[in-house]
Design a protein around this motif. Structure first.
Motif, PDB file in Angstrom:
ATOM      1  N   GLY A 117      40.576  24.918  48.781  1.00 51.66           N
ATOM      2  CA  GLY A 117      39.868  26.052  49.348  1.00 51.66           C
ATOM      3  C   GLY A 117      39.991  27.326  48.557  1.00 51.66           C
ATOM      4  N   LEU A 118      40.761  27.326  47.477  1.00 51.00           N
ATOM      5  CA  LEU A 118      40.905  28.502  46.619  1.00 51.00           C
ATOM      6  C   LEU A 118      40.155  28.295  45.307  1.00 51.00           C
ATOM      7  CD1 LEU A 118      44.694  29.399  47.062  1.00 51.00           C
ATOM      8  CD2 LEU A 118      42.725  30.165  48.417  1.00 51.00           C
ATOM      9  N   ARG A 119      39.886  29.391  44.633  1.00 50.34           N
ATOM     10  CA  ARG A 119      39.185  29.352  43.349  1.00 50.34           C
ATOM     11  C   ARG A 119      40.196  29.459  42.211  1.00 50.34           C
ATOM     12  NH1 ARG A 119      34.120  33.353  41.883  1.00 50.34           N
ATOM     13  NH2 ARG A 119      33.496  32.573  43.946  1.00 50.34           N
ATOM     14  N   ARG A 120      39.993  28.690  41.148  1.00 52.74           N
ATOM     15  CA  ARG A 120      40.875  28.800  39.986  1.00 52.74           C
ATOM     16  C   ARG A 120      40.607  30.127  39.287  1.00 52.74           C
ATOM     17  NH1 ARG A 120      41.226  28.009  34.486  1.00 52.74           N
ATOM     18  NH2 ARG A 120      43.280  27.294  33.776  1.00 52.74           N
ATOM     19  N   LEU A 121      41.670  30.894  39.084  1.00 53.02           N
ATOM     20  CA  LEU A 121      41.548  32.189  38.425  1.00 53.02           C
ATOM     21  C   LEU A 121      42.809  32.422  37.609  1.00 53.02           C
ATOM     22  CD1 LEU A 121      39.598  34.663  38.317  1.00 53.02           C
ATOM     23  CD2 LEU A 121      41.052  35.725  40.048  1.00 53.02           C
ATOM     24  N   ASP A 122      42.713  32.143  36.317  1.00 59.93           N
ATOM     25  CA  ASP A 122      43.840  32.274  35.401  1.00 59.93           C
ATOM     26  C   ASP A 122      43.611  33.514  34.548  1.00 59.93           C
ATOM     27  OD1 ASP A 122      45.809  32.101  33.485  1.00 59.93           O
ATOM     28  OD2 ASP A 122      45.478  29.972  33.044  1.00 59.93           O
ATOM     29  N   PHE A 123      44.428  34.534  34.740  1.00 59.09           N
ATOM     30  CA  PHE A 123      44.248  35.792  34.009  1.00 59.09           C
ATOM     31  C   PHE A 123      44.426  35.623  32.506  1.00 59.09           C
ATOM     32  CE2 PHE A 123      45.478  38.890  37.699  1.00 59.09           C
ATOM     33  CZ  PHE A 123      44.417  38.408  38.431  1.00 59.09           C
ATOM     34  N   ASP A 124      45.098  34.547  32.083  1.00 57.10           N
ATOM     35  CA  ASP A 124      45.282  34.311  30.648  1.00 57.10           C
ATOM     36  C   ASP A 124      44.139  33.506  30.041  1.00 57.10           C
ATOM     37  OD1 ASP A 124      47.732  35.668  30.539  1.00 57.10           O
ATOM     38  OD2 ASP A 124      48.816  33.892  31.242  1.00 57.10           O
ATOM     39  N   ASP A 125      43.239  33.015  30.872  1.00 52.75           N
ATOM     40  CA  ASP A 125      42.073  32.257  30.405  1.00 52.75           C
ATOM     41  C   ASP A 125      40.851  33.154  30.543  1.00 52.75           C
ATOM     42  OD1 ASP A 125      40.117  30.442  29.754  1.00 52.75           O
ATOM     43  OD2 ASP A 125      40.338  29.227  31.570  1.00 52.75           O
ATOM     44  N   HIS A 126      40.679  34.056  29.584  1.00 48.87           N
ATOM     45  CA  HIS A 126      39.662  35.092  29.706  1.00 48.87           C
ATOM     46  C   HIS A 126      38.260  34.508  29.803  1.00 48.87           C
ATOM     47  CE1 HIS A 126      42.523  38.283  27.743  1.00 48.87           C
ATOM     48  NE2 HIS A 126      43.084  37.609  28.727  1.00 48.87           N
ATOM     49  N   SER A 127      37.956  33.534  28.991  1.00 48.09           N
ATOM     50  CA  SER A 127      36.601  32.976  28.985  1.00 48.09           C
ATOM     51  C   SER A 127      36.316  32.154  30.236  1.00 48.09           C
ATOM     52  CB  SER A 127      36.399  32.108  27.740  1.00 48.09           C
ATOM     53  OG  SER A 127      37.290  31.005  27.744  1.00 48.09           O
ATOM     54  N   GLY A 128      37.365  31.656  30.881  1.00 51.47           N
ATOM     55  CA  GLY A 128      37.174  30.807  32.055  1.00 51.47           C
ATOM     56  C   GLY A 128      37.217  31.560  33.368  1.00 51.47           C
ATOM     57  N   MET A 129      37.388  32.884  33.322  1.00 43.02           N
ATOM     58  CA  MET A 129      37.466  33.664  34.549  1.00 43.02           C
ATOM     59  C   MET A 129      36.088  33.806  35.180  1.00 43.02           C
ATOM     60  SD  MET A 129      39.988  36.955  34.836  1.00 43.02           S
ATOM     61  CE  MET A 129      40.584  36.829  33.176  1.00 43.02           C
ATOM     62  N   ASP A 130      35.971  33.423  36.426  1.00 41.93           N
ATOM     63  CA  ASP A 130      34.674  33.417  37.111  1.00 41.93           C
ATOM     64  C   ASP A 130      34.775  34.198  38.417  1.00 41.93           C
ATOM     65  OD1 ASP A 130      32.214  32.927  38.217  1.00 41.93           O
ATOM     66  OD2 ASP A 130      32.616  30.820  38.672  1.00 41.93           O
ATOM     67  N   LEU A 131      34.093  35.353  38.467  1.00 38.39           N
ATOM     68  CA  LEU A 131      34.061  36.166  39.674  1.00 38.39           C
ATOM     69  C   LEU A 131      32.649  36.259  40.243  1.00 38.39           C
ATOM     70  CD1 LEU A 131      36.481  39.051  38.604  1.00 38.39           C
ATOM     71  CD2 LEU A 131      36.997  37.067  40.031  1.00 38.39           C
ATOM     72  N   ALA A 132      31.808  35.313  39.890  1.00 36.66           N
ATOM     73  CA  ALA A 132      30.434  35.305  40.390  1.00 36.66           C
ATOM     74  C   ALA A 132      30.433  35.216  41.908  1.00 36.66           C
ATOM     75  CB  ALA A 132      29.666  34.124  39.790  1.00 36.66           C
ATOM     76  N   GLY A 133      29.598  36.019  42.547  1.00 39.99           N
ATOM     77  CA  GLY A 133      29.483  36.011  43.990  1.00 39.99           C
ATOM     78  C   GLY A 133      30.504  36.859  44.713  1.00 39.99           C
ATOM     79  N   VAL A 134      31.407  37.489  43.970  1.00 37.73           N
ATOM     80  CA  VAL A 134      32.449  38.324  44.578  1.00 37.73           C
ATOM     81  C   VAL A 134      31.928  39.755  44.705  1.00 37.73           C
ATOM     82  CG1 VAL A 134      34.773  39.263  44.304  1.00 37.73           C
ATOM     83  CG2 VAL A 134      34.302  36.882  43.670  1.00 37.73           C
ATOM     84  N   SER A 135      31.962  40.293  45.909  1.00 38.86           N
ATOM     85  CA  SER A 135      31.552  41.683  46.113  1.00 38.86           C
ATOM     86  C   SER A 135      32.736  42.637  46.013  1.00 38.86           C
ATOM     87  CB  SER A 135      30.855  41.844  47.461  1.00 38.86           C
ATOM     88  OG  SER A 135      31.713  41.417  48.516  1.00 38.86           O
ATOM     89  N   THR A 136      33.874  42.233  46.597  1.00 43.88           N
ATOM     90  CA  THR A 136      35.087  43.056  46.557  1.00 43.88           C
ATOM     91  C   THR A 136      36.236  42.226  46.012  1.00 43.88           C
ATOM     92  OG1 THR A 136      34.385  44.404  48.447  1.00 43.88           O
ATOM     93  CG2 THR A 136      36.739  44.395  47.922  1.00 43.88           C
ATOM     94  N   LEU A 137      36.898  42.764  45.003  1.00 39.62           N
ATOM     95  CA  LEU A 137      38.047  42.098  44.387  1.00 39.62           C
ATOM     96  C   LEU A 137      39.322  42.803  44.819  1.00 39.62           C
ATOM     97  CD1 LEU A 137      39.156  40.047  42.219  1.00 39.62           C
ATOM     98  CD2 LEU A 137      39.027  41.966  40.606  1.00 39.62           C
ATOM     99  N   VAL A 138      40.222  42.067  45.457  1.00 42.49           N
ATOM    100  CA  VAL A 138      41.551  42.595  45.767  1.00 42.49           C
ATOM    101  C   VAL A 138      42.479  42.116  44.660  1.00 42.49           C
ATOM    102  CG1 VAL A 138      43.422  42.726  47.438  1.00 42.49           C
ATOM    103  CG2 VAL A 138      41.056  42.525  48.234  1.00 42.49           C
ATOM    104  N   LEU A 139      42.808  43.018  43.766  1.00 40.87           N
ATOM    105  CA  LEU A 139      43.621  42.683  42.598  1.00 40.87           C
ATOM    106  C   LEU A 139      45.093  42.889  42.940  1.00 40.87           C
ATOM    107  CD1 LEU A 139      44.075  41.964  39.645  1.00 40.87           C
ATOM    108  CD2 LEU A 139      43.433  44.313  39.020  1.00 40.87           C
ATOM    109  N   ILE A 140      45.760  41.785  43.257  1.00 43.93           N
ATOM    110  CA  ILE A 140      47.202  41.821  43.502  1.00 43.93           C
ATOM    111  C   ILE A 140      47.898  41.843  42.142  1.00 43.93           C
ATOM    112  CG2 ILE A 140      49.161  40.643  44.554  1.00 43.93           C
ATOM    113  CD1 ILE A 140      47.119  41.483  46.636  1.00 43.93           C
ATOM    114  N   SER A 141      48.750  42.808  41.938  1.00 45.35           N
ATOM    115  CA  SER A 141      49.381  42.980  40.633  1.00 45.35           C
ATOM    116  C   SER A 141      50.041  41.699  40.141  1.00 45.35           C
ATOM    117  CB  SER A 141      50.429  44.088  40.702  1.00 45.35           C
ATOM    118  OG  SER A 141      51.149  44.178  39.502  1.00 45.35           O
ATOM    119  N   ALA A 142      49.733  41.349  38.884  1.00 44.77           N
ATOM    120  CA  ALA A 142      50.338  40.170  38.250  1.00 44.77           C
ATOM    121  C   ALA A 142      51.584  40.605  37.486  1.00 44.77           C
ATOM    122  CB  ALA A 142      49.328  39.507  37.318  1.00 44.77           C
TER     123      ALA A 142
END
Length: 273
Positions: free
Chosen positions: A36-61
């Motif tokens: 139920g979650l989306r893969r989001l790897d901050f170190d995989d820049h080309s693979g980052m997909d935020l399509a369809g996201v209106s609001t991003l809650v960026l929890i500090s990494a």
């Protein structure tokens, strides 16, 4: 749709759960996503997909060296701009924490958030009550800490998750705002009293020695980070509180002492049979 990063972490998972409890269309992103979650790897820049996201809650990494943390945050903000995200909510560090060993990554990220061109809200989170309790060290006759008599305006993690969900659910109302989310000051003696045991203060040098010599699992950046927390609390730099958190929540903040005590109690070594 709202997307919460770090959704397998403590704050991220609690924020996502709070959003879903409110019936908001939300999902989470993680490097190792569960169902139920989306893969989001901050170190995989080309693979980052935020399509369809209106609001991003960026929890500090924040679990890395500063340059790596800031690079990760820059990458996800670039992806947010590219993919049409309309608002960014960033969980930062309380303004009273500027002297702490991990403050620079937060302040640098705040600059990136403000400069990215998207509407934004910055939540400057106070230190967790759970962290305060978790840093107490059990001894044979009670608990020890390097906090001395100093107080921390600690915050229950659940309050910070609720605040993030409130902002993310109605981001326009909070656009361009920076909130300082601190709680009720508590001390190590308060925790010890609630546990029913004595508290003994140790010096910063002894605390640093224990971190370096007795905790080999710590990463290189962690001993100075933890020492900065201890000395900041000990000398009164993190005791100040304010109204922002209660105002956002619309109700009094949770008792941080209860959260700190519960965490400290959970770390107590079991007596040998």
């Amino acid at each position: 749709m709202i997307l919460v990063t770090g959704a397998n972490g403590n704050l991220g998972s609690a924020t996502l759960a709070e959003l879903r409890t409110r019936g908001v269309n939300a999902t989470g992103g993680s490097r190792t996503p569960s169902e139920g979650l989306r893969r989001l790897d901050f170190d995989d820049h080309s693979g980052m997909d935020l399509a369809g996201v209106s609001t991003l809650v960026l929890i500090s990494a924040g679990y890395a060296e500063d340059d790596q943390v800031i690079g990760r945050h820059a990458a996800v903000l670039d992806a947010a701009v590219r993919d049409g995200v309309r608002h960014v909510v960033y969980t930062s560090l309380t303004g009273a924490g500027d002297h702490l060993g991990f403050a620079l990554a937060h302040r640098a990220t705040e600059r990136l958030v403000r400069a990215c061109g998207l509407p934004w809200t910055i939540l400057r989170n106070g230190l967790y009550a759970e962290l305060f309790g978790g840093l107490m060290m059990w001894a044979e006759d009670g608990v020890e800490s390097a906090f001395g008599d100093g107080a921390l305006a600690a915050v229950a993690r659940a309050d910070l998750a609720e605040a993030a969900a409130i902002v993310a659910a109605d981001p326009t109302r909070h656009s361009g705002r920076t909130y300082d989310l601190t709680g009720t000051p508590i001390t190590a003696a308060h925790v010890a009293d609630r546990l029913g045991v004595p508290h003994r203060a140790i010096g910063i040098g002894e605390y640093r020695r224990r971190l370096l010599d007795e905790m080999p699992e710590l990463l290189p950046f962690q001993p100075p980070m933890l020492t900065s927390i201890a000395t900041g609390i000990r000398h009164g730099f993190l005791a100040g509180t304010g109204p922002d958190l209660a105002d956002l929540l619309g109700h009094p903040v949770r008792d941080p002492l209860a959260a700190a005590v519960a965490t400290a109690a959970a770390t107590k070594p079991q007596a040998a049979a």
